[in-house]
Design an enzyme around this catalytic site. Structure first.
Site, PDB file in Angstrom:
ATOM      1  N   LYS A  36       8.802  -5.641 -37.635  1.00  0.00           N
ATOM      2  CA  LYS A  36       9.411  -5.823 -36.306  1.00  0.00           C
ATOM      3  C   LYS A  36       8.396  -5.943 -35.182  1.00  0.00           C
ATOM      4  CE  LYS A  36      10.342  -0.896 -35.664  1.00  0.00           C
ATOM      5  NZ  LYS A  36      11.264   0.167 -36.065  1.00  0.00           N
ATOM      6  N   ARG A 129      17.970  10.847 -34.063  1.00  0.00           N
ATOM      7  CA  ARG A 129      18.289   9.444 -33.928  1.00  0.00           C
ATOM      8  C   ARG A 129      19.359   9.170 -34.973  1.00  0.00           C
ATOM      9  NH1 ARG A 129      13.984   4.433 -33.980  1.00  0.00           N
ATOM     10  NH2 ARG A 129      14.722   4.254 -36.133  1.00  0.00           N
TER      11      ARG A 129
HETATM   12  C1  PLP Z   1      10.411   0.960 -36.869  1.00  0.00           C
HETATM   13  C2  PLP Z   1      10.871   1.747 -38.010  1.00  0.00           C
HETATM   14  C3  PLP Z   1       9.958   2.154 -38.985  1.00  0.00           C
HETATM   15  C4  PLP Z   1       8.478   1.890 -38.889  1.00  0.00           C
HETATM   16  O1  PLP Z   1       7.884   2.788 -37.962  1.00  0.00           O
HETATM   17  P1  PLP Z   1       6.291   2.815 -37.740  1.00  0.00           P
HETATM   18  O2  PLP Z   1       6.073   3.999 -36.877  1.00  0.00           O
HETATM   19  O3  PLP Z   1       5.933   1.529 -37.067  1.00  0.00           O
HETATM   20  O4  PLP Z   1       5.665   2.942 -39.073  1.00  0.00           O
HETATM   21  C5  PLP Z   1      10.455   2.823 -40.087  1.00  0.00           C
HETATM   22  N1  PLP Z   1      11.772   3.123 -40.199  1.00  0.00           N
HETATM   23  C6  PLP Z   1      12.675   2.764 -39.267  1.00  0.00           C
HETATM   24  C7  PLP Z   1      14.108   3.116 -39.470  1.00  0.00           C
HETATM   25  C8  PLP Z   1      12.250   2.063 -38.139  1.00  0.00           C
HETATM   26  O5  PLP Z   1      13.154   1.723 -37.210  1.00  0.00           O
END
Ligand code: PLP
Length: 354
Positions: A36, A129
């Site tokens: 992302k 969350r």
């Molecule tokens: C964005 C996201 C991640 C990745 O997080 P990082 O801190 O960039 O490794 C993993 N799991 C979910 C559900 C996310 O939204």
């Protein structure tokens, strides 16, 4: 080449990915590579695959669409919008879920397409969350999922250090593996995946403290910036400069450091304050807050101070630099997570991927 531009090193990204894949494999953990932050540009996503990730994962279905032709399973990270259930089933193999209504809709759409969609049930271990919070609701939900023919529960997962800043620990991740075992014995099933979080879980793994049973991490920032996110420490033997921002100077003038006249509001409705440093040499660059979060950029030339920005102008103090900058010169910046995210998202920032 046009400016501003973001220069992306596939070699470094692949290197970082390999490093994390190798490190995690020592603990029996496989990696879902999160796309992302770079808007799932396929060339970059491919570097993650070449680096050895098992899944490509993204929060947005639009991004998963861009990488549909890359031959690895896709994971939707953000809970699906129920209105997008059909697309979710079409464009992802597995999605993270916590709402039965959505899961039922996914099952229905999957059956219509003659598919079975995989579900990872999200458990909230306290970060507040996404995820089911009450243990009883977990088992009730699992019971119903088991009866739906269009979906298959392949695992459970959690997300930490995102909203509440809660750190992954032996304790809370241990709770996750416990819940997995309870589900397995209660429902006589086998869960293939226990997804133990994001880049904030790496420190626990490196300490050897990640509970037995956790077998997946979903990593974005650590791959892209070589940085774990529990303490913000750099990960040994990784690159932190896979992405660089390069901008062009459009004005250089000596000016006072305090504006002349009554101070009202700046372009974003805030009342600015200024320190009087006398006359300073200032450079304006052709990039602004519409393109990049300027709190997340640092000039490679450490003698440059970022003074501020409006939507389309970035103002620098270059007085102390040893370099004699001219109009048309380029200034290079390193980017933190938000800087990469924003400039990759801006259509005004050119992408140089090589
Ligand atoms: C964005 C996201 C991640 C990745 O997080 P990082 O801190 O960039 O490794 C993993 N799991 C979910 C559900 C996310 O939204």
């Amino acid at each position: 080449m046009s400016y501003p531009k973001i220069r992306i090193s596939l070699k470094k990204i692949k290197y970082n990915t390999k490093r994390l894949v190798t490190l995690s494999s020592k603990y029996g953990i496989k990696i879902a590579g999160v796309t992302k932050v770079f808007c799932a540009y396929p060339k970059i996503a491919k570097a993650l695959v070449e680096g050895g990730v098992e899944y490509l994962a993204d929060s947005r279905i639009e991004n998963l669409k861009k990488i549909r032709d890359i031959d690895v399973p896709k994971m939707l990270l953000r809970l699906p919008m129920i209105s997008q259930a059909e697309k979710v089933v079409e464009l992802s193999d597995v999605s993270l879920n916590s709402e039965l209504a959505t899961i039922k809709e996914l099952s229905k759409k999957a059956l219509e397409k003659g598919k079975q969609h995989k579900i990872i049930l999200m458990i909230d271990l306290g970060d507040l969350r996404e995820g089911i919070f009450e243990e009883e609701e977990i088992f009730d939900t699992v019971e119903i999922i088991m009866k739906l023919n269009g979906v298959k529960l392949i695992g459970i997962g959690t997300n930490l250090t995102c909203y509440g800043g809660v750190m992954p620990s032996k304790d809370n991740l241990g709770r996750l593996t416990n819940i997995a075992r309870k589900i397995e014995s209660k429902f006589k099933t086998k869960l293939d995946i226990i997804s133990g979080g994001n880049s904030s879980s790496i420190y626990l793994m490196e300490k050897g403290d990640i509970p037995e049973g956790i077998n997946q991490l979903r990593l974005g920032e650590s791959i892209i910036l070589g940085r774990e996110t529990a303490y913000g420490e750099n990960i040994e033997d990784t690159y932190s400069d896979c992405f660089k921002l390069i901008v062009e100077i459009i004005e250089i003038k000596e000016k006072p450091s305090v504006p002349i006249g009554e101070i009202g509001m700046d372009a974003f409705g805030n009342k600015p304050t200024f320190e009087d440093k006398g006359i300073r040499k200032r450079a304006i660059c052709a990039i602004g807050k519409q393109d990049v979060n300027i709190d997340d950029i640092t000039a490679d030339d450490t003698n440059i101070e970022i003074l501020g920005a409006s939507s389309d102008h970035l103002i620098l103090d270059i007085t102390d630099s040893t370099k004699d900058y001219k109009v048309g010169d380029k200034v290079t910046f390193n980017l933190a997570y938000g800087g990469i995210l924003s400039s990759m998202t801006s259509e005004y920032v050119h992408k140089e991927i090589k």
